[in-house]
Design a protein around this motif. Structure first.
Motif, PDB file in Angstrom:
ATOM      1  N   ARG A  20      -3.310   4.751  -3.164  1.00 35.56           N
ATOM      2  CA  ARG A  20      -2.623   4.609  -1.802  1.00 35.56           C
ATOM      3  C   ARG A  20      -1.619   5.484  -1.330  1.00 35.56           C
ATOM      4  N   ASP A  57       0.891  -1.265   0.114  1.00 32.57           N
ATOM      5  CA  ASP A  57      -0.178   0.006   0.092  1.00 32.57           C
ATOM      6  C   ASP A  57       0.883   1.291   0.156  1.00 32.57           C
ATOM      7  N   ILE A  99      -7.345   2.079   3.271  1.00 39.20           N
ATOM      8  CA  ILE A  99      -6.525   0.549   3.503  1.00 39.20           C
ATOM      9  C   ILE A  99      -6.850   0.305   4.779  1.00 39.20           C
ATOM     10  N   GLY A 124      -8.380   6.026  -1.775  1.00 34.46           N
ATOM     11  CA  GLY A 124      -8.073   4.854  -1.369  1.00 34.46           C
ATOM     12  C   GLY A 124      -8.641   4.554   0.066  1.00 34.46           C
TER      13      GLY A 124
END
Ligand code: ATP
Ligand code: MG
Length: 557
Positions: free
Chosen positions: A405, A394, A459, A457
């Protein structure tokens, strides 16, 4: 009552036959059986047969027996009997009677004597090689054995002495007297009994002779009043023999044998004998290696009974041989787990992140959903702190434009936590990135920002001070060839990358308590289950979240 009134199992030609037999009054109730030989563990192909036999019995309110076809003592073992029982139960089927062909050894023997008395069977002294030579070929008729016309008295005497254990293995065979010129080789005086001085797991040393499959199977079916004897296509040519034996011995019932196509799955093997070889040659860790297409392997890998049954419904039952894509099986389990698996976060390849503007020593509890769509599955608290781990993938030092990311200057959302922006990174002496420096936006607690700025993004992460260490096994196809069973030496096509072991994973704290049998989705990385055979914290990936193979297969076409 028709099957379709009751449930949604798709119909098939076998169900149609059964339905019309019930409608016409040929049968008043259905009785089926699942008849494994206890010479190995069950595989996904057997699941098809189990779902069919037990499934039609269930749907037509009939009965299904579990019968061990145990007539080859040298290859069979109680270990297999127990494993098969466990697997059928796991699939959530309950048999009516638990039977063994060996329970019928005396009856089978008595029927054989009756056949001899009718002049329909004889004791042959040809050697195995001679028998092969006399059998003829597909285009040439066989030759009659010189012993074919032995007198009934002499046959009875010799057969009694075979039974008494007077002769060595292979000295004599009892053969059916049918037709050495039959176009069907199975009808050219097939063997009914062989001498085999082997200890049997149930009957001990009682029998020095054992009945052959074709003779045993039909009579066992008749004894159990089986109405429909469902088997795979390779037995189609044996059906005339099945019927011949029952016609001669005149059992009370005459089951109908109906054949269907075996399940063949791409990139794996569905044959007990070949799976046995993988175990014996140590290409896998055992029958329950999670890469094996065995029921026990799939269970250990995290397949659910519902997903296996759903798969069997999807592939249906036909008379046409075909190969099923692995993706069909994987989609069944993916759909089931998507519904039921508890969502958690686990970092498989950790990269340390220090949030420079987060107060030293502070820990806060954030609320995470156990399932994004299912409120009833509740929430849990996860800890957030200054040092976290994220997935190494990432972060990219030189990120392309569409990489949503982390990279220096880019912002992402930490699932259930905050937005963070990467400001810097640290490399070790080999030039490998070992730590990211980020800043968080305290206004974005819970994962949204008051100013409404868009973040593409999201994560997953775990708090370094709270995460638990674990190993994770990732699996890939066991073979690189779509039909390994069709190759000369299937072991040449084993996939060297079928197992990847990750030993430094960092998982959300609650997983320390994970029990085998609970299914988890590690967000973004797949579905996992705790391994049942390892004491330390180890998880097996059942399946990825998306079908990564569909794309690769397309590229290869
Ligand atoms: P294997 O070659 O794997 O040993 P088998 O047919 O010899 O298979 P059995 O224990 O005799 O194994 O099989 C029990 C039942 O399961 C039989 O009725 C058989 O036809 C069925 N069966 C076995 N393999 C498959 C398969 N791949 N697909 C569907 N049914 C199967
Ligand atoms: Mg078999």
């Amino acid at each position: 009552m028709s099957a379709e009134d009751e449930n949604t199992t798709p119909t098939n030609f076998i169900r149609n036959i059964i339905q019309s037999d019930l409608d016409s009054g040929k049968h008043h109730a259905v009785q089926t059986r699942f008849p494994p030989e206890p010479n190995g563990y069950l595989h996904i192909g057997h699941a098809k047969s189990i779902c069919l036999n037990f499934g039609v019995a269930e749907d037509f309110r009939g009965k299904c027996n579990l019968r061990f076809d145990d007539t080859n003592p040298e290859k069979e073992d109680d270990e297999y009997v127990n494993a098969i029982i466990e697997d059928v139960r796991w699939l959530n089927f309950e048999w009516d009677n638990l039977c063994y062909s060996s329970d019928y050894f005396q009856q089978l023997y008595d029927y054989a004597i009756a056949l001899i008395k009718q002049g329909k069977a004889y004791v042959d002294s040809l050697s195995a090689d001679e028998i092969r030579e006399y059998r003829g070929t597909l285009t040439e008729a066989g030759k009659e054995s010189p012993d074919r016309n032995r007198s009934i008295e002499e046959n009875l005497d010799l057969f009694a002495r075979m039974r008494a254990g007077e002769f060595e293995d292979g000295k004599y065979l009892l053969r059916a007297k049918i037709d050495m010129a039959s176009p069907n080789i199975n009808m050219r005086d097939p063997a009914l009994y062989r001498i085999k001085k082997a200890h049997h797991q149930r009957t001990g040393d009682d029998w020095p002779i054992y009945p052959m499959y074709d003779y045993t199977h039909c009579i066992s079916d008749a004894i159990e009043n089986i109405t429909h004897s469902l088997c795979t296509l390779e037995f189609e040519d044996h059906r005339p023999l099945y019927d011949w034996v029952l016609d001669q011995v005149r059992t009370d019932s005459h089951p109908q044998q109906i054949e269907f196509a075996r399940l063949q799955l791409k990139y794996t093997i569905t044959s007990k004998r070949k799976l046995n070889q993988l175990v014996t040659d140590k290409h896998v860790s055992g029958w329950d290696d999670p890469r094996m297409p065995t029921i026990s392997g799939m269970r250990r890998r995290g397949y659910t009974p519902a997903s296996v049954r759903d798969f069997c419904d999807r592939i249906g039952v036909t008379k046409k041989d075909s190969f099923i894509e692995m993706a069909v099986l994987e989609n069944s389990v993916r759909e089931d787990l998507n519904e039921h698996a508890v969502r958690v976060m686990g970092v498989l390849n950790p990269l340390k992140v220090t949030i420079e503007n987060y107060p030293e020593g502070q820990v806060e509890g954030l609320t995470a959903k156990n399932h994004p769509q299912k409120e009833e599955m509740g929430t849990r608290e996860i800890s957030f702190s200054k040092t976290i781990y994220i997935e190494r993938d990432d972060f990219l030092e030189d990120a392309p434009k569409k990489f949503f990311r982390l990279s220096v200057g880019r912002e992402v959302r930490l699932r259930y936590a905050y937005y963070i922006t990467c400001t810097d990174f640290v490399k070790d002496e080999n030039g490998e990135v070992i730590e990211l420096i980020c800043r968080y936006d305290p206004e974005t607690r819970g994962g949204s920002s008051p100013d409404g700025r868009k973040i593409k993004g999201t994560i997953h992460w775990v708090s370094a001070g709270h995460a638990v260490d674990a190993s994770v096994n990732l699996y890939d196809r066991l073979f690189t060839h779509p039909n390994p069973a069709g190759c000369d030496d299937f072991s040449e096509h084993l996939n060297p990358e079928s197992l990847t072991v990750l030993t430094r994973c960092k998982l959300e704290a609650c997983l320390a308590e994970a029990r085998t049998g609970i299914h988890y989705q590690f967000e973004r990385t797949g579905y996992f289950v705790r391994d049942s055979e390892t004491d330390s914290l180890t998880f097996n990936r059942t399946v990825t979240l998306r079908d990564t193979w569909a794309k690769i297969d397309k590229q290869n076409q």
